[in-house]
Design a protein around this motif. Structure first.
Motif: not given
Length: 983
Positions: A686, A690, A789
């Motif tokens: 993550s 991000w 992703e």
């Protein structure tokens, strides 16, 4: 300096939803089995000394109804709880309860269908085919059957109306629409405007009246994507291994909520129907409503809506008792994230008295301030991080110690350190006052939770599911107050022995990852133009009007000045005795990037008269929490707790700031921890996407993320200078904001302790970080994972207040929520993702740009289709008047029910000021939304979304992602994680 928050505790609790309150109880009285004449408004239980004001009703059919009033805002938090979850899944159909939860959003024979008679025929045939598919071993034959399922599903979908439930519930302004499945419960949640209760009841009455498994195979693939996300979650894998070893014969450990891959790929629609018919009956369900409601009228409406449901006996399964754990059991899991360890002790059920003692010991070990783990391991920096948490359920519970090792530290060393803290409990080597302080801390937490309708609703939910009579649950703190130190020591020595499980999480490739071939799914119709007869009737229902509220900030935020001329803003707390004071200083990390290091360092320091350990004990004794937050352009100091202790807490805090004492050893340990945290951060998927990739896309090399001080330079820093930075913060002109009920007393304490008169101005030049244009770059990072992703980012224009209405409508209609275009197309129609969204994000500051984001997590071999599908939507937004009107109603009703109160008034005002707005603009936005048309929304799309340049970011396993395919979208740059973070 500040409170070491129990972040990990919260994360793990979210993963494994559970109950923290433990009270021995007996079953509720037997309910009526046949309808009897009685006045439901008078047939409720209330409880002495109940701060929630609960009224607990039981309808004649056994349905439990929990009602509680909270008038802070005109909204109602709603939960519909079913006392059944994955523990009750058949052993050969694991994941069934969770999949059923998904299907309860698909409608009934009246809701979600344009032609039920024809649809039913197809669904019946699909069900038969799934039984054949499940019972067929030959893989070639299974593929033939599945192709037929796919073909007939396409026919059935022509009669289905996708997301009709979501459209209706969204149109009434519902927020947080979702559901979750745990071991013993499945719970459906919404937060609705209070004036929409009738419509909510109409929809929910219909939804739970019957089960229709429409759009089954596309949703099944979505659930499988959720399964894949779990494979990429190291914390979940570690937790699952802990359960498997603690409960080797009980479903807690033998089957997961998501289910096995084999069972997910071989479902039985018949078995799902049987589960629904067995457990989704009124005497096994509860309606929980907390908010702005009238008791009598609400219960009458609930009785009218759900009173027709028929009572049916329910037998809850019982399981063979687990054998005692007599010696330590060790297991290991692998994954890319940083190494960590769990040590788990199996406890009795949530209703056993022993869990009260376990809960107390948990807080004696770790309470974020003065627990043994907090002081002896975290504060002394003997580990990277460590903590403790509990999880109690219907049959058993767990007490879990966890830790993350420092650089060059083994997991065995962490294990011994954690267990040594438990030995201190057994020896009684903790302060006598600590038990009382823990109880005070829990009392404060209880007061804080009463301000949240959601927290109260969840407490009722646990009481229902775990069959804990509310009256006994309320007495938990009273039971804790009677526990003596000797009782704690005796219990710990009896209970905590060699009866534990250790699960080591190591960095490495997971040998058990499951990768499967994609089924051939033909996209199905979502039929946006269709409306069921049920919805047509629903749309004719008229709700009481509810208009938006406008706050006059200058009337609610009072201002005065201290004797030294500084501004003191305040809002009086008229609800309870909670208080908080925030001091904001006009200097942050952009002015001096040493500031975050300095305040992190201060957390491990003492003064010339008190050690760091003694300081943390003093604050915990007082029952106040304090925190320093270094932001980009400001630094905030906050202290909070019960009003009666704020003055003493402030005095102590100021004395600490003025008298901090450097500690070279503490700084050396801190640098090692910073170096380890940087290494760990690069292992977190993550953070890589991000933080690392997103910042690189927006800023290139010149981002805050990369503007870090090398470890070698940190080692050369003067500890004296860092301490002076902390001490010097109070020399800058402060802004004070107080929320509480003793304005005069708080001002007096500040004036007595804040003697600075000649404040410094900020002279250091602020660092500038400029966003670059997104011009079609393609960035890829190789990461060991099952899914891939995708994140698309496009820089837009600078913030303009006039875009607020269009932004809200676009996000609701197009990209966010269960009834949005993105969700419908990518999940409902094409089954490409479990999670997919797009949002037009407005800047948080005047003069800064807005951004468009589009995200999807999908199986790596679906990535080509996923990219095309997302980009197609971003260049050609489907236009549908009915769906637009539903989104418009949702936005209007959400604004109308929005209330800003308590301390949020001040912080919302500060937020608006940063955007160049000095008034409450919600009515202005409401009126603009009301005037918006579908054509206006299309113009917004054409102006700010369509054909804009995107940077594309993909994170996935290079073995599975076709980089040549990505070249079709731009020059592919494979990024090194070390480079992204610049450390």
């Amino acid at each position: 300096m500040g409170v070491l928050k129990k972040i990990s505790r919260v994360v793990f609790i979210v993963i494994f939803i559970t109950c923290f309150v433990n009270c021995k109880t007996k079953k509720e009285p037997v309910v009526y089995h046949s309808e009897q004449a009685f006045d439901i408004t008078k047939s409720y239980k209330s409880f002495d000394n109940d701060p929630t004001g609960l009224r607990l009703y039981t309808l004649h059919n056994g349905l439990k109804v929990y009602l509680s009033k909270n008038t802070d805002e005109p909204k109602i938090e709603t939960l519909i709880a079913v006392k059944a979850g994955s523990t009750y899944d058949p052993a050969d159909q694991t994941g069934l309860a969770h999949y059923l939860e998904h299907m309860l959003f698909k409608g009934t024979s009246k809701l979600g269908t344009a032609d039920w008679e024809n649809e039913r025929k197809q669904l019946r045939e699909i069900s038969h085919l799934y039984e054949s598919h499940k019972n067929t071993v030959d893989t070639t034959r299974k593929k033939v059957i599945y192709r037929k399922i796919d073909s007939i599903s396409g026919i059935a979908a022509k009669y289905a109306i996708a997301n009709e439930y979501d459209k209706m519930i969204s149109s009434i302004g519902a927020e947080g629409t979702n559901a979750f499945t745990s071991n013993e419960m499945t719970v459906y949640k919404n937060k609705i405007p209070a004036n929409e209760l009738d419509k909510w009841l109409a929809v929910e009455k219909e939804r739970f009246s019957e089960l229709v498994l429409r759009l089954f195979h596309t949703e099944l693939e979505t659930v499988y994507e959720e399964f894949n996300r779990g494979q990429d979650n190291d914390g979940r894998k570690q937790f699952t291994a802990l359960l498997e070893n603690l409960f080797p014969t009980h479903p807690y450990g033998t089957q997961t909520t998501i289910g096995t891959s084999e069972h997910l790929k071989n479902p039985s629609m018949k078995a799902i129907h049987n589960y629904f018919d067995t457990y989704y009956v009124p005497n096994n369900m509860a309606l929980i409503l907390v908010g702005d409601l009238d008791f009598d009228s609400t219960i009458r409406k609930i009785e009218k809506a759900f009173g027709s449901y028929v009572y049916k006996p329910v037998d809850h399964p019982e399981f063979v008792k687990e054998l005692p754990i007599e010696k330590p059991i060790t297991d290991t899991v692998y994954g890319p994230n940083a190494a960590s360890i769990y040590i788990g002790f199996r406890t009795g059920s949530v209703n056993d008295d022993e869990t009260i003692m376990v809960n107390l010991i948990d807080y004696l070990l770790a309470n974020s301030s003065a627990g043994l783990i907090d002081l002896n391991l975290n504060s002394q920096q003997k580990v990277q991080s460590a903590g403790s948490f509990t999880s109690f359920k219907k049959d058993y519970g767990m007490h879990i110690l966890y830790g993350v090792p420092k650089k060059e530290q083994s997991l065995d060393e962490v294990k011994e350190l954690l267990l040594s803290q438990m030995e201190l409990i057994k020896q009684g080597a903790f302060d006598d006052w600590l038990i009382g302080a823990v109880i005070n801390d829990l009392t404060l937490s209880q007061i804080q939770s009463l301000e949240s309708s959601k927290a109260v609703a969840y407490d009722f939910m646990y009481s229902f599911v775990y069959e804990q009579p509310w009256g006994k649950r309320l007495k938990k703190l009273e039971k804790l107050k009677k526990i003596t130190k000797k009782q704690v020591i005796d219990f710990a020595n009896k209970f905590y022995k060699e009866n534990y499980v250790v699960v080591n999480k190591l960095v490495g490739e997971d040998p058990y990852q499951i990768k499967v071939e994609n089924p051939e799914i033909t996209p199905v119709d979502v039929n946006r133009d269709q409306v069921s007869e049920f919805t047509k009737k629903f749309n004719t229902m008229v709700s009481d009007s509810l208009l938006p509220q406008q706050i006059i900030y200058k009337d609610l935020i009072k201002e005065t000045a201290l004797s030294n001329g500084t501004k003191f803003s305040y809002i009086k707390n008229k609800t309870n005795d909670l208080a908080s004071l925030t001091i904001t200083f006009p200097v942050g990390s952009d002015h001096n990037k040493k500031l975050p290091i300095a305040f992190s360092y201060a957390d491990f320091l003492g003064t010339h008269s008190l050690s760091n350990e003694a300081l943390k004990k003093e604050f915990y004794k007082l029952g106040v929490k304090y925190n320093f937050d270094v932001q980009e352009e400001k630094t905030r100091m906050t202290i909070s707790g019960l009003q009666q202790h704020i003055a003493s807490g402030l005095q102590l805090l100021f004395s600490v700031i003025k008298d901090l004492k450097p500690d070279a050893e503490a700084y050396s340990k801190l640098i090692d921890r910073i170096e380890k945290s940087r290494t760990d951060r690069k292992k977190n998927k993550s953070d890589v996407l991000w933080k690392g990739m997103l910042n690189y896309s927006k800023y290139g090399e010149g981002s805050r993320l990369r503007n870090v001080t090398p470890i070698a330079d940190l080692k050369m820093e003067s500890t004296f200078e860092l301490v002076q930075l902390v001490k010097g913060i109070i020399d800058y002109t402060p802004e004070f904001f107080y929320y509480g009920n003793d304005i005069t007393g708080t001002k007096k304490v500040l004036e007595e302790n804040y003697s600075v008169k000649d404040f410094k101005t900020v002279t250091s030049e602020k660092a500038i970080f400029s966003e670059k244009e997104n011009v079609g770059n393609v960035y890829f990072v190789n990461y060991d994972m099952v899914q891939a992703e995708l994140l698309l980012v496009s820089k837009s224009i600078e913030y303009e207040p006039k875009l607020a209405a269009g932004t809200l409508l676009f996000n609701t209609y197009f990209g966010s929520g269960l009834s949005s275009i993105v969700f419908q197309e990518l999940r409902e129609s094409k089954s490409l993702a479990y999670s997919a969204f797009s949002t037009y994000a407005t800047a948080t500051e005047q003069g800064k740009p807005n951004y468009l984001y589009a995200y999807m997590g999908t199986q790596a071999n679906k990535l080509p289709e996923a990219i095309e599908a997302m980009k197609a939507l971003l260049n050609d937004m489907p236009l549908n008047e009915a769906q637009f009107q539903s989104a418009k109603k949702s936005v209007l009703k959400t604004i109308a029910a929005s209330r800003i109160n308590k301390s949020a008034i001040y912080w919302n005002y500060k937020r608006l000021k940063k955007l160049g707005i000095d008034y409450d603009n919600r009515i202005e936005v409401y009126e603009a939304v009301n005037d918006f048309t579908l054509q206006d929304l299309n113009l917004f799309f054409q102006s700010y979304i369509k054909n804009k340049s995107f940077d594309m970011m993909v994170i996935g396993n290079k073995k599975d992602v076709d980089l040549d395919l990505l070249k079709a979208y731009g020059t592919v740059e494979e990024l090194d994680i070390d480079y992204l973070f610049n450390f």
